[in-house]
Design a protein around this motif. Structure first.
Motif, mmCIF file in Angstrom:
data_model
loop_
_atom_site.group_PDB
_atom_site.id
_atom_site.type_symbol
_atom_site.label_atom_id
_atom_site.label_comp_id
_atom_site.label_asym_id
_atom_site.label_seq_id
_atom_site.Cartn_x
_atom_site.Cartn_y
_atom_site.Cartn_z
ATOM 1 N N PRO A 22 0.835 -1.196 0.000
ATOM 2 C CA PRO A 22 0.000 0.000 0.000
ATOM 3 C C PRO A 22 0.877 1.256 0.000
ATOM 4 O O PRO A 22 1.690 1.429 0.888
ATOM 5 C CB PRO A 22 -0.778 -0.122 1.316
ATOM 6 N N TYR A 341 10.412 14.179 17.871
ATOM 7 C CA TYR A 341 11.082 13.084 17.175
ATOM 8 C C TYR A 341 10.056 12.129 16.569
ATOM 9 O O TYR A 341 9.129 11.707 17.249
ATOM 10 C CB TYR A 341 11.972 12.342 18.171
ATOM 11 N N LYS A 346 6.169 3.965 11.352
ATOM 12 C CA LYS A 346 5.001 4.803 11.630
ATOM 13 C C LYS A 346 4.081 4.173 12.667
ATOM 14 O O LYS A 346 3.358 4.864 13.356
ATOM 15 C CB LYS A 346 4.242 5.098 10.348
ATOM 16 N N THR A 347 4.141 2.841 12.803
ATOM 17 C CA THR A 347 3.269 2.206 13.791
ATOM 18 C C THR A 347 3.753 2.479 15.210
ATOM 19 O O THR A 347 3.075 2.153 16.168
ATOM 20 C CB THR A 347 3.201 0.681 13.597
ATOM 21 N N LYS A 348 4.940 3.090 15.325
ATOM 22 C CA LYS A 348 5.447 3.388 16.663
ATOM 23 C C LYS A 348 5.172 4.838 17.048
ATOM 24 O O LYS A 348 5.539 5.266 18.134
ATOM 25 C CB LYS A 348 6.958 3.129 16.720
ATOM 26 N N ILE A 349 4.572 5.598 16.136
ATOM 27 C CA ILE A 349 4.394 7.010 16.447
ATOM 28 C C ILE A 349 2.972 7.497 16.168
ATOM 29 O O ILE A 349 2.528 8.472 16.734
ATOM 30 C CB ILE A 349 5.455 7.865 15.675
ATOM 31 N N LEU A 350 2.239 6.771 15.323
ATOM 32 C CA LEU A 350 0.861 7.184 15.039
ATOM 33 C C LEU A 350 -0.112 6.387 15.898
ATOM 34 O O LEU A 350 0.115 5.218 16.187
ATOM 35 C CB LEU A 350 0.537 6.948 13.566
ATOM 36 N N PHE A 351 -1.201 7.041 16.300
ATOM 37 C CA PHE A 351 -2.279 6.347 16.973
ATOM 38 C C PHE A 351 -3.261 5.936 15.885
ATOM 39 O O PHE A 351 -4.183 6.669 15.547
ATOM 40 C CB PHE A 351 -2.930 7.250 18.020
ATOM 41 N N MET A 352 -3.017 4.744 15.312
ATOM 42 C CA MET A 352 -3.725 4.339 14.100
ATOM 43 C C MET A 352 -5.240 4.331 14.256
ATOM 44 O O MET A 352 -5.962 4.686 13.348
ATOM 45 C CB MET A 352 -3.258 2.941 13.687
ATOM 46 N N GLY A 353 -5.697 3.894 15.418
ATOM 47 C CA GLY A 353 -7.139 3.753 15.620
ATOM 48 C C GLY A 353 -7.810 5.011 16.139
ATOM 49 O O GLY A 353 -8.983 4.992 16.462
ATOM 50 N N ARG A 354 -7.052 6.093 16.232
ATOM 51 C CA ARG A 354 -7.636 7.349 16.718
ATOM 52 C C ARG A 354 -7.757 8.335 15.555
ATOM 53 O O ARG A 354 -7.039 8.233 14.573
ATOM 54 C CB ARG A 354 -6.761 7.970 17.822
ATOM 55 N N MET A 400 -10.082 8.035 11.104
ATOM 56 C CA MET A 400 -8.952 7.318 11.685
ATOM 57 C C MET A 400 -7.711 7.429 10.802
ATOM 58 O O MET A 400 -7.813 7.342 9.582
ATOM 59 C CB MET A 400 -9.277 5.831 11.790
ATOM 60 N N LEU A 402 -5.516 5.286 10.391
ATOM 61 C CA LEU A 402 -5.339 3.998 9.713
ATOM 62 C C LEU A 402 -5.767 4.059 8.249
ATOM 63 O O LEU A 402 -5.179 3.406 7.392
ATOM 64 C CB LEU A 402 -6.179 2.950 10.450
ATOM 65 N N TYR A 403 -6.807 4.830 7.981
ATOM 66 C CA TYR A 403 -7.349 4.851 6.623
ATOM 67 C C TYR A 403 -6.717 5.924 5.742
ATOM 68 O O TYR A 403 -7.198 6.203 4.654
ATOM 69 C CB TYR A 403 -8.867 5.038 6.675
ATOM 70 N N ARG A 416 1.584 17.685 13.523
ATOM 71 C CA ARG A 416 1.784 17.494 14.963
ATOM 72 C C ARG A 416 2.934 18.378 15.446
ATOM 73 O O ARG A 416 2.837 19.023 16.488
ATOM 74 C CB ARG A 416 2.072 16.024 15.267
ATOM 75 N N GLY B 207 -3.996 3.296 22.925
ATOM 76 C CA GLY B 207 -3.984 3.219 21.461
ATOM 77 C C GLY B 207 -2.622 2.825 20.923
ATOM 78 O O GLY B 207 -2.522 2.064 19.964
ATOM 79 N N ASN B 208 -1.564 3.351 21.513
ATOM 80 C CA ASN B 208 -0.219 3.030 21.050
ATOM 81 C C ASN B 208 0.768 3.476 22.118
ATOM 82 O O ASN B 208 1.144 4.643 22.186
ATOM 83 C CB ASN B 208 0.065 3.744 19.721
ATOM 84 N N ASN B 210 3.889 2.970 22.552
ATOM 85 C CA ASN B 210 5.135 3.531 22.020
ATOM 86 C C ASN B 210 4.991 4.998 21.676
ATOM 87 O O ASN B 210 5.791 5.840 22.088
ATOM 88 C CB ASN B 210 5.513 2.809 20.725
ATOM 89 N N ALA B 211 3.964 5.277 20.887
ATOM 90 C CA ALA B 211 3.744 6.648 20.448
ATOM 91 C C ALA B 211 3.438 7.546 21.636
ATOM 92 O O ALA B 211 3.856 8.703 21.679
ATOM 93 C CB ALA B 211 2.607 6.703 19.429
ATOM 94 N N LEU B 214 6.640 8.388 23.365
ATOM 95 C CA LEU B 214 7.371 9.370 22.552
ATOM 96 C C LEU B 214 6.686 10.729 22.568
ATOM 97 O O LEU B 214 7.252 11.721 22.150
ATOM 98 C CB LEU B 214 7.508 8.880 21.110
ATOM 99 N N GLY B 326 -7.584 -0.488 14.243
ATOM 100 C CA GLY B 326 -6.362 0.308 14.412
ATOM 101 C C GLY B 326 -5.348 -0.340 15.329
ATOM 102 O O GLY B 326 -4.248 0.153 15.495
#
Lengths: 503, 327
Positions: A22, A341, A346-354, A400, A402-403, A416, B207-208, B210-211, B214, B326
């Motif tokens: 994707p 930083y 990206k899965t470590k910094i974005l709140f995918m489900g929010r 979200m 995620l989309y 941000r 939700g995350n 890690n994030a 950070l 998510g």
């Protein structure tokens, strides 16, 4: 090269392999052929598609398009197990051993020798010792050791031993020298020679040119998901040639001109060494400057970003922000100084489900809070403003993350930083996994940030970004700064040379 | 593997758009229609009021459970805490002769004990990074044991009648006092989640993680807050129920641990954290209330009801996978 009659037998042929993820195309019609009894090196920059090609071959990803032939017969490789059954053995950097089991148990996992349901350990042990000793591999002393107690190097040897015992016809070695000692490498070279004589084909991934020269029979260059060429003769494999080949220009990308940076120093790193291995680090960042950080995978460039955000443990030296020495660095402390930083994943910094809105404002809730309550109207207004300014799609701020597409997710992060009114933004792989159009937009945004006196540290494996976006570039090699280039003096060849540690 | 993810995503986007509300409404309507057909009493106003009164206790406990779920946890100790607090508050009230003082001190001690247990849960989960499921299961065992030890396994009677009169059967402006308490709690929680940074931060932690770290958020802080709230709510549930049954009960609220989870998950609170809100959780509570009431009217015994609840929890958790892509 004694077995010339075998060498024309094609073990593996991959034709027109395309792999789409994707938002990004990792392989664009790549071709690759492996013959019996050869060591075939895959060469290219990070992100050129080497790993994806191997993962397609080993059944981890199905290709989007393209054909794979094994022994001149078209096959579809269903999964990693299927690949293994077909004789393709991968010694990955991410290892696939079960850490709680012993070496012997790991080697026979799923194909144990048993008699009426009872394991025959004695036979298994004898078999392993016989097979490995014949190949000059010495693992009999560690057969009963739990894998978790082994060094990374030993684990890699176990993987290789496993491939040998399984009679693999194709063995993939992914940067073996990254973890093996010189002595172990010598054993490996010997083993490779022996395997080749038995008609095994070896795919060898490495960045080290001296090592490549030593093992290589043929070499295929990948760049940007394309196969650039295959060098059939060892004479062609020279430093100059290789660096010229992995150097190519992305067409159709225009970059904004860079202005001169004369602002004051906002951050200084003085003689820093970290527990994570960074050493002799000395550099500074000026107001509004875009500092590019380049280097190969494993060079420690990602740790530079973590260091600046207080995530690496400093053992000596110090970091100064706005002239003030930071004693106990932590993300919280750095955030309060206006440093933000964004790691590569990206899965470590974005709140995918929010929703997008919450993802943008998470760092600046304090500024949207009055007497304990969120001022949601003002928050939404400012977020919406940024959505327009950065042309983020979709405009609906309640969607979200995620989309959203990869490019828009990155823009969400930029916003941000903007809402936080950051003074310094550290991006690790800012354009990782996004298409060329979105890349252009991100570059424009970085440029605008810089003009508004926001400083940027851009850690990247893309040479074009370093060359065209950065005011200054530092290159990392073996966890230290190898070189610093001003924008005007940098070139692809110079950068690549310093990646490989060549002055 | 990628194909699977893609499928889950399309499923998820369908559920995401219409799902939460659709599933809840569908369940709601089908449960109401089913019980109405089974028993005509079901649709009377009297019965509706009794559903509301019974649901208030579960509502309080579930709103606490929701906080823990949102930060990515689980609280299996809520039922045990309710029982412990029921016994402790009763015992404290028995020691004090002045009724007003007894009630106030009894309530305060109970709430404090519950909150401390909650904080302890949060501390353990955050410090040792252990599975909240197992950690709170252990806590549940400990609390159950303590409760049975201090009560010798028997109900404790004899606290001031005023306590039951006010908190068990009292009315204010025509509304039963438990209903008022739960509405107040729901309002506070709604404000917390929708109008303060604290709510945002709790969603972010779940939700995350890690994030969130950070972004400068402290895992420990928000785990303590969430589990602390859950312990407080469980204690409050225990106190309110004691007033209702006019005694301290060592087995009070034991089935409520599972029902509070069912209510939250059906109400769209994500297992694993990061999503969920007060209106949804309350909707889940009402659904469970109707279900329980309907089963009572059908004369389905307690054992059968537990089976039905278990089935609902499993269904809810399967739907949860699709409702919260998510994660």
């Amino acid at each position: 090269m004694g077995a010339d009659n075998l060498r024309n037998d094609s073990l593996i042929r991959m034709e027109g392999i395309t792999k789409k993820f994707p938002g990004v195309v990792a392989l664009k019609g790549a071709n690759f052929e492996l013959r019996a009894g050869e060591t075939h090196v895959l060469f290219g920059e990070n992100g050129a598609g080497k790993t994806t090609l191997i993962k397609v071959l080993s059944g981890v990803y199905p290709p989007t398009e393209g054909k794979i032939y094994i022994n001149n017969e078209e096959v579809s490789i269903k999964n990693a197990y299927d690949a293994r059954q077909r004789g393709i053995s991968c010694c990955h950097q991410e290892r696939s051993l079960v850490p709680q089991l012993t070496v012997l148990d790991n080697i026979f996992l799923g194909r144990e020798f048993a008699n009426k349901g009872i394991l025959n350990k004695h036979l298994m042990r004898k078999y392993v010792v016989d097979r490995t000793e014949k190949e000059g591999l010495d693992i009999k002393d560690i057969l009963d050791v739990e894998v978790s107690n082994l060094s990374i190097a030993k684990q890699q040897l176990v993987e290789i031993a496993k491939a040998v015992i399984y009679d693999a016809s194709v063995i993939v070695l992914d940067e073996p020298s990254a973890s093996l000692t010189d002595e172990e490498m010598a054993v490996l070279y010997n083993l490779i020679e022996r395997l080749k004589r038995n008609g095994v084909g070896i795919i060898y991934i490495s960045h080290r040119i001296d090592e490549i020269k030593k093992v290589c029979d043929r070499l295929t260059v990948l760049r940007d998901g394309h196969t650039i060429t295959t060098l059939d003769s060892k004479q062609d494999i020279t430093e100059d040639n290789l660096i010229r080949l992995i150097t190519g220009y992305e067409t159709g990308m225009s970059y904004p001109p860079l202005r001169k940076i004369e602002g004051k120093k906002i951050l200084e790193v003085v003689n820093v060494a970290t527990a994570g291995g960074l050493k002799n680090l000395n550099f500074d960042i000026r107001e509004g400057e875009i500092l590019g950080v380049g280097g190969l995978e494993g060079s420690g460039k990602d740790k530079v970003g973590r260091l600046l955000f207080g995530l690496e443990k400093i053992v000596s030296g110090h970091v100064k922000v706005f002239g003030e020495e930071i004693g106990k660095a932590s993300p919280n402390r750095m955030l309060s100084k206006g440093i933000v930083y964004f790691p590569a994943d990206k899965t470590k910094i974005l709140f995918m489900g929010r929703p997008q809105l919450e993802n943008q404002s998470i760092l600046s809730l304090k500024s949207f809070t009055k007497t304990g309550f969120l001022q949601k109207k003002r928050e939404k207004m400012e977020v919406t403003e940024n959505v327009h300014k950065l042309s983020i799609v979709p405009k609906d701020t309640s969607k979200m993350v995620l989309y959203m597409s990869g490019g828009n997710q990155k823009k969400t992060l930029v916003s941000r930083g903007l809402l936080k009114k950051a003074k310094l933004i550290i991006f690790d792989e800012v354009t990782h996994g996004i298409d060329i159009h979105a890349k252009g937009e991100i570059y424009k945004l970085l440029h605008e940030l810089s003009q508004n006196n926001v400083s940027i540290v851009m850690i990247t494996s893309e040479l074009d970004e370093l060359l065209n976006i950065s005011h200054r570039i530092i290159t990392m090699h073996e966890h230290a700064i190898f070189n610093t280039f001003e924008h005007e003096e940098a070139s692809r060849v110079k950068l690549l040379n310093s990646y490989f540690g060549i002055e | 593997m990628l194909m699977k993810i893609k499928n889950a995503n399309t499923m998820a986007s369908i559920f995401g758009k219409y799902g939460k509300l659709g599933i809840q409404l569908g369940l709601f309507v089908s449960i109401v229609v089913f019980f109405a057909l089974m028993n005509p009493v079901f649709l009377t106003a009297d019965n509706a009021l009794s559903v509301a009164r019974q649901s208030t206790y579960l509502a309080i406990m579930s709103l606490g459970q929701m906080c823990v779920l949102i930060v990515g946890g689980f609280d299996l100790s809520v039922g045990a805490v309710a029982a412990l607090v029921s016994i402790i508050s009763t015992m404290v009230m028995l020691e004090i002769s002045d009724p007003a003082v007894a009630i106030i001190v009894g309530i305060l001690v109970g709430l404090t004990v519950g909150t401390i247990v909650g904080l302890l849960n949060g501390f353990i989960v955050a410090t040792f990074n252990v599975s909240p499921f197992i950690a709170t299961l252990g806590m549940m065992g400990i609390i159950n044991g303590i409760t049975l030890m201090i009560s010798s396994g028997a109900p404790v009677y004899g606290f001031t009648e005023k306590f039951s009169a006010i908190f068990g059967y009292g009315t204010f402006l025509g509304l039963p006092s438990p209903v008022i308490v739960s509405v107040l709690i729901a309002l506070v929680m709604y404000v917390l989640y929708n109008m303060t940074p604290l709510g945002r931060h709790m969603w972010a932690i779940g939700g995350n993680i890690n994030a969130a770290v950070l972004s400068g958020l402290s895992n420990m802080k928000y785990k303590l807050i969430a589990y602390g709230i859950s312990g407080f709510m469980a204690a409050l549930t225990g106190i309110m129920l004691s007033a209702r049954v006019s005694s301290g009960e060592p087995t009070l609220g034991h089935t409520m641990m599972m029902t509070s989870l069912v209510a939250c998950v059906i109400g769209g609170v994500a297992v694993g954290g990061g999503a969920g809100n007060v209106p949804g959780a309350l909707m889940g509570v009402i659904l469970i209330g109707i279900l329980g009431n309907g089963m009572n009217l059908m004369n389905l015994g307690a054992y059968g009801q537990e089976v039905v609840m278990g089935v609902f929890l499993l269904m809810a958790i399967i739907f949860d996978r699709y409702m919260h892509p998510g994660r």
